[in-house]
Design an enzyme around this catalytic site. Sequence first.
Site, PDB file in Angstrom:
ATOM      1  N   HIS A  31       0.582  -1.520  -0.362  1.00  0.00           N
ATOM      2  CA  HIS A  31       0.341   0.103  -0.116  1.00  0.00           C
ATOM      3  C   HIS A  31       0.762   1.383   0.518  1.00  0.00           C
ATOM      4  CE1 HIS A  31      -3.371  -2.836   0.745  1.00  0.00           C
ATOM      5  NE2 HIS A  31      -2.830  -2.613   2.087  1.00  0.00           N
ATOM      6  N   ASP A  64      -3.273 -10.753  -2.514  1.00  0.00           N
ATOM      7  CA  ASP A  64      -3.720 -10.442  -1.557  1.00  0.00           C
ATOM      8  C   ASP A  64      -5.075  -9.725  -1.162  1.00  0.00           C
ATOM      9  OD1 ASP A  64      -4.028  -8.422   1.201  1.00  0.00           O
ATOM     10  OD2 ASP A  64      -2.137  -9.224   1.906  1.00  0.00           O
ATOM     11  N   HIS A  81      -6.429  -7.600  -0.284  1.00  0.00           N
ATOM     12  CA  HIS A  81      -6.599  -6.325  -0.344  1.00  0.00           C
ATOM     13  C   HIS A  81      -5.565  -5.375  -1.228  1.00  0.00           C
ATOM     14  CE1 HIS A  81      -7.496  -6.480   4.394  1.00  0.00           C
ATOM     15  NE2 HIS A  81      -7.898  -6.769   3.573  1.00  0.00           N
TER      16      HIS A  81
END
Length: 370
Positions: A145, A182, A184
């Site tokens: 991220h 993942d 996310h």
Amino acid sequence: MPKVIYSLAPALGHHKRFSNNDENTRIPHILNALEYAKLTPQFRGSEINQIIDIRKATMEDITSIHSTSYYSFLEKTVKDAKASKDGVLEIETSKFPTYVTRTTLNDALIGAGAGLSLVDAVVAASRMSENPPIGFSLIRPPGHHALRDGAMGGCIFNNVSIAARYAQRTHGRKRVFIIDFDAHHGNGTSDAFYDDPDVFFLSTHQDGFYPVDSGKFDDIGCENGEGATLNLPLPELSGDIAMQTAFDQVIVPCAQRFKPDIILVSAGYTGHFMEISTSKWQMTTRMSYVLADGIKQLAKYLCGGRCVFFLEGGWFTDTLKFCIEESFRGFIGEPSMPDEYAKMFPNLLKDEPSSQVKQAIQRVKNLHSL
């Protein structure tokens, strides 16, 4: 030659109790589980090795992805944390807390460097053997991220992106294929290479979850990089069948067409069905095995076996340890073990939304002419 090599960077000083799920006991817990399962060099010296002498990432390594202003900001924030009462400061970020402690910058540099050390080792081994070991960087903080100019979602440096640029710059491995499984979306990794035709970023993630506004079907890259980003958002309750189908029908043909020089993997385990607070997927530990084995085979046939995994999410450590064990078993070619939690809580596994999954996969196949 071993079949898997791993590095450890537990970041024990990067810790704020109760602030998020990335506890500093996470890597030690994984290592204890691997030792209990006899999947460490102590028991498998000929098959599994650990890199002990890992190096810290340099400023050049970090600024190949992140801005110098962000690095300077981290230096200042860590200095402020050292002077604070609790030794911890929050970083303003979106929708998920990210913090620094007195040791965060040093820990993050070691974590990034642990991945680079594995890239060095895997590339070197590929010059001597057609079957080099798979690398697995067991590190904190996670990275996918992290943005060019800031931290996000618990991530400080984008470890897999830094490794991609390092493989290109240091080892001449121009074409890098990044797989992120993942639950996310790896928004920071996507942003880093959105206009780059030499880095293919492929993400499977839960549709509309975190970050909510990234990882859409139509996000396919821009300018020279158009077509080198593939996002496959899968619906809630996607499980082993959905991921197996995505692997066979999307990941494999994309990798075959791209013809990479090295494969890097953002290995996040938030899709396990016990990760109730972090996703609504329902994969079992079997899928960790399938992905490890499948990606290993892809690397073998497409890029001389050069492949490194980077730990991302996976916050319920009792299932995370089993997922990592299964990944290691997939690497070394041992049989998969049953998912103990699937035995204990079979009522948590629901029917998968097969029609929605089929539509999602067909849509992304149409977009990318697969």
